[in-house]
Design an enzyme around this catalytic site. Structure first.
Site, mmCIF file in Angstrom:
data_model
loop_
_atom_site.group_PDB
_atom_site.id
_atom_site.type_symbol
_atom_site.label_atom_id
_atom_site.label_comp_id
_atom_site.label_asym_id
_atom_site.label_seq_id
_atom_site.Cartn_x
_atom_site.Cartn_y
_atom_site.Cartn_z
ATOM 1 N N GLY A 1 0.823 -1.202 0.000
ATOM 2 C CA GLY A 1 0.000 0.000 0.000
ATOM 3 C C GLY A 1 0.857 1.252 0.000
ATOM 4 O O GLY A 1 2.059 1.203 0.313
ATOM 5 N N CYS A 2 0.259 2.360 -0.355
ATOM 6 C CA CYS A 2 1.030 3.595 -0.520
ATOM 7 C C CYS A 2 1.518 4.137 0.822
ATOM 8 O O CYS A 2 2.719 4.358 1.003
ATOM 9 C CB CYS A 2 0.224 4.629 -1.288
ATOM 10 S SG CYS A 2 -1.431 4.933 -0.652
ATOM 11 N N PHE A 3 0.606 4.357 1.764
ATOM 12 C CA PHE A 3 1.050 4.819 3.079
ATOM 13 C C PHE A 3 2.020 3.812 3.700
ATOM 14 O O PHE A 3 3.019 4.182 4.322
ATOM 15 C CB PHE A 3 -0.149 4.999 4.016
ATOM 16 C CG PHE A 3 -0.800 6.345 3.948
ATOM 17 C CD1 PHE A 3 -0.052 7.521 4.004
ATOM 18 C CD2 PHE A 3 -2.184 6.456 3.861
ATOM 19 C CE1 PHE A 3 -0.659 8.767 3.969
ATOM 20 C CE2 PHE A 3 -2.803 7.707 3.828
ATOM 21 C CZ PHE A 3 -2.052 8.859 3.878
ATOM 22 N N THR B 1 4.132 1.864 2.286
ATOM 23 C CA THR B 1 5.470 1.993 1.714
ATOM 24 C C THR B 1 6.213 3.170 2.328
ATOM 25 O O THR B 1 7.358 3.039 2.786
ATOM 26 C CB THR B 1 5.384 2.165 0.180
ATOM 27 O OG1 THR B 1 4.764 0.992 -0.374
ATOM 28 C CG2 THR B 1 6.759 2.347 -0.439
#
Lengths: 321, 321, 321, 321
Positions: free
Chosen positions: D130-132, D134
């Site tokens: 996921g972005c957050f 990472t």
């Protein structure tokens, strides 16, 4: 590898050139000249370059470079070339206004590939077009090509804050520009000169006014332009003229879709849409002011001058969002 | 009518004061002092004022004004008051940091009405709180009031570009700030001093750190802050403490709704929301940095000093969009 | 006190009306009718209203209200009035397009005070003008007043995202609109009808085209419009015509200063600038689409109908930043 | 050439994958599967692709593709793979949350190259982070690697509107989000699970809380995160740990410069800065949520699985402005 140098390395167009040339498969970035930043890493100014390169700004010029790009303020390119000597083989792309007007005083070719591709291929010196000039000229050039640009053209265009350069001013302050909009230099923008020159090159008798209202938009990158003029034939005919004219253009495309600015931001493309209302032909054109309107077009011109594939190094991922 | 003067009239907080005072039913804007713009109409700088007033900036001070607002750079208020004399009756609201710290050297009262309303009513001189200080102090003050602020507080807050003032800099350039975000002065913001002073006023033994990370947001106005700390009782208890503390506050409200910044932009309000997660109490607070965080609070203080209704002239229409 | 009701209370224009009327000294907000939100507090939708009011949406109409504002989708006002009865004394301001065109079927007066102030004062029913129509009509009306609007007018205008209403669509999604720009409904915007009607009211022989390109800007509030047309006299003469025409306008001002959108955001003003280039007269006009272009003008019309001071409740603090 | 397919082609991450893969020197974009858009050109949805490709969406799957990317809503990848069969050789990169948690039910490797590069090289199935997750995991992973993550970590991060996907909602409406800011899912964001899993992989005894407040920013792309925790050694030691840990990372760099979000927008990089205040180590990390936080990392994982140079096709020009 083509050894490339950039003169005036701290501004927006220099930054874009660096970003492109670092990934260009046939170019080695030989030096970036800056009188204000010598010895500092490029990433101290172009802060996205962390992890991309260790090159530092220099105040020494390599006069044997294969190509140099002049990213100097308007008026300073001429001065710089008078004071600095380059080898016979060195090709020059000037991004200022200094050499855009044809003159007996210089051998610079106006670097709009859609207009002058064959000349550019043989040229050593390029006067790279202005951003508004590129967007607007491309929007109406096929009409001039067919010698049917007889009536006034009504142009309204909006540019992003990068169009005003890195210098700080009231109208580039975030608090001022955020969620704001304003017109400026109406009917008197300096790019009208080069637009007129290009039109006359294809339609010698062109005389009608280009009524141009430029605007400051509250975005960073891009130009959105609309232009309309009387056009007697139907829309199909207009599309045919435009498709033919841009048939072999590498980055300029005519579409029937509704356009918006972000389709082209961070690319070297110019997209155009044609519509007809009554006897008016409306052309909408969008492009990135820093790429097709400056540094991208400069590299496109370099590719042409060096016999490379025209799009080399310019297949850029649109940011889109 | 209260005759009001503004010292240092060209900046953001002066502009906001002018906008408020021109519509204040009990105030007459007597003069706006500016050494840089004397003789020019206010609207030449505060360009929204066209059609609102014909007043011009002046370089003469009316020493008989009933109230003056000092909108000078930090450090300059002290200097200005040393060099200029006002009548005995003249009340002063200073918007700089110069008089926010209690000291035996001056009689300025820290102008946070939620903390010092009774003192303000009797005061002649007000040190108007900082913007971040207001948002953060209000978020945790009810805990200090109940002497239960024992643990570290973790604060993250973001401010708009107007928070940096009118001066031009890299980080206020539109091309830089647009769609950008960055932290700055982490753990070391100068407002930590006045926050600490206010907490200690209510809880003398307060010692735990306020860990504060300020951020630059890509918007023009407003502060959004979150603060959390250990809190042993339940959420209902927390709400009770806060509701009691802000029961007679004119502009500060505790809500159970989700908050966002634009609820308060262009108003003098501070909205707060409480949530509990595990043993952490999370307080979110939003306000307009130029109003509750500066000029609005300054007028609120003026109202209190002159015995006017606290909200007079401050029922501002939120822009909201 | 004037007892006021709002029909269709959940949209942008209703929100603006509520914000204005809550602070209006002669109005009591009697009810806000919403079929979708009955029983909920106004602040559940218009979330800035926390701390301002405890009023709840209702699905009951008070047919004895002194004035009602219709904030319904285009086409729905007619339907609503067919299905609901109000007292004889109830005045109506309709913000939709339903009653803007003169017709033998209704008694609504077109509510542009600069054009119809005397009619409005005596009217019971007002068709409140469209936002683009207000900005553009005001820009050229003094020419029609003097019967010299003979040539085509070239208009380019940009509006904020609130102009598209609260409904969600691709072009109102933040990821799409942020830093974007696009033209839409070129030459075919529906407001051309009401513009034409207003021009013909003052210059019966008006026939020349209004070439209008509307644009979507990446800001929330406001309209910036430029319009130019042939004008044989000089700039001084133009200014004289405009100054005379707007001499007694409460919110419309002609200025010689350069204009930008944020001068008028969150106000009920329209600012205009005149310039002359060759034989073209260029008029720039800026206003807030939700205020002078909708709810502010609606209250202005209410003030006129009830014999109140025209600006009452409309001395709004510009947000400016 | 690697034949690649994309499942769920209409969303943001699919668009980014298409943009990258069209220019990837070792990949041929074999098909883009969409049940909602079959037969339409990709450019009808991803409108920047005009002039780039003539490929159309299809509702047929090529089960012999070398690699497929699943760009489906959370929960739908599992379902899709249950209903569709691929060849033995087909490698899969899933961008949803479905396979990020290790489980005996599947063979997916968590695709964070900085953590699992060797596993990824041998994997056939990747659960793309996921972005957050990472941005935050990379910020603190070197501490876990050295088993010194003992205390609570205080994380505040802000994401752009693309982080919420293409679906329309109140908080993605331009009028709402423009110039706005808000926290959401405080202490409860779903990415905390995968962050915890990665930390425990390197430091089995990790137990302290990650206090995470996510925020909605008014920009389109990118994540800016700050994280701090107690750290007993000095800053030099911290830098050493981080430099060692990221020594062979292709896109993750530790710098001593001040960071801002736009340094990484439209790139696959993650930049990190370390600072020490008292006994707190503060890590700032920035990356593009759609690239390093989604599609860029997916291609990075593909490169690793196929034995290609890790950065191939990912030398993207930053948009920067």
């Amino acid at each position: 590898m083509i050894e490339a140098g950039i003169i005036g390395g701290a501004g927006y167009t220099a930054g874009e050139l660096i970003r492109i040339l670092l990934n260009h498969p046939e170019v080695h970035l030989n030096f970036v000249f800056s009188t204000s930043q010598p010895g500092k890493p490029l990433s101290s100014i172009h802060q996205d370059l962390i992890g991309e390169t260790e090159i530092k700004f220099t105040d020494k010029i390599n006069s044997e470079a294969d190509v140099i790009f002049l990213c100097l303020g308007h008026g300073n390119s001429k001065k710089f070339l008078a004071e600095n000597q380059f080898s016979e083989k060195t090709k020059i792309v000037d991004l200022s206004t200094d050499f855009r007007q044809k003159s007996e005083d210089h051998d610079f070719v106006y670097g709009l590939p859609e207009l002058n591709k064959d000349h550019i291929k043989k040229a050593n010196f390029i006067g790279n077009p202005g951003c508004f000039a590129t967007a607007i000229t491309l929007a109406i050039l096929p009409l001039a090509k067919n010698s049917i640009l007889k009536d006034e053209v009504h142009v309204n265009a909006v540019t992003g804050a990068t169009g005003a350069g890195t210098s700080l001013s009231e109208t580039t302050h975030f608090s001022w520009r955020d969620n704001n909009f304003s017109a400026y230099k109406s009917f008197e923008h300096q790019h009208l000169h080069e637009i007129g020159q290009s039109l006359k090159q294809l339609q010698a008798d062109h005389e009608a006014a280009i009524n141009f209202i430029p605007n400051r938009g509250n975005f960073s990158r891009g130009i959105h332009a609309t232009a309309y003029t009387k056009f007697s034939a139907d829309l199909g005919e207009a599309r045919k003229l435009y498709q033919e004219f841009y048939n072999d253009a590498a980055f300029t495309f005519v579409t029937e879709e509704e356009l918006h600015l972000k389709q082209v931001v961070n690319t070297n493309k110019c997209l155009m849409r044609l519509q007809k209302f009554g006897d008016n032909l409306l052309i909408t054109s969008v492009m990135d002011n820093l790429l097709k309107g400056a540094s991208g077009q400069a590299v496109q011109n370099m590719n042409l001058m060096f016999g490379l594939e025209e799009k080399m190094g310019l297949n850029l991922k649109a940011s889109y969002f």
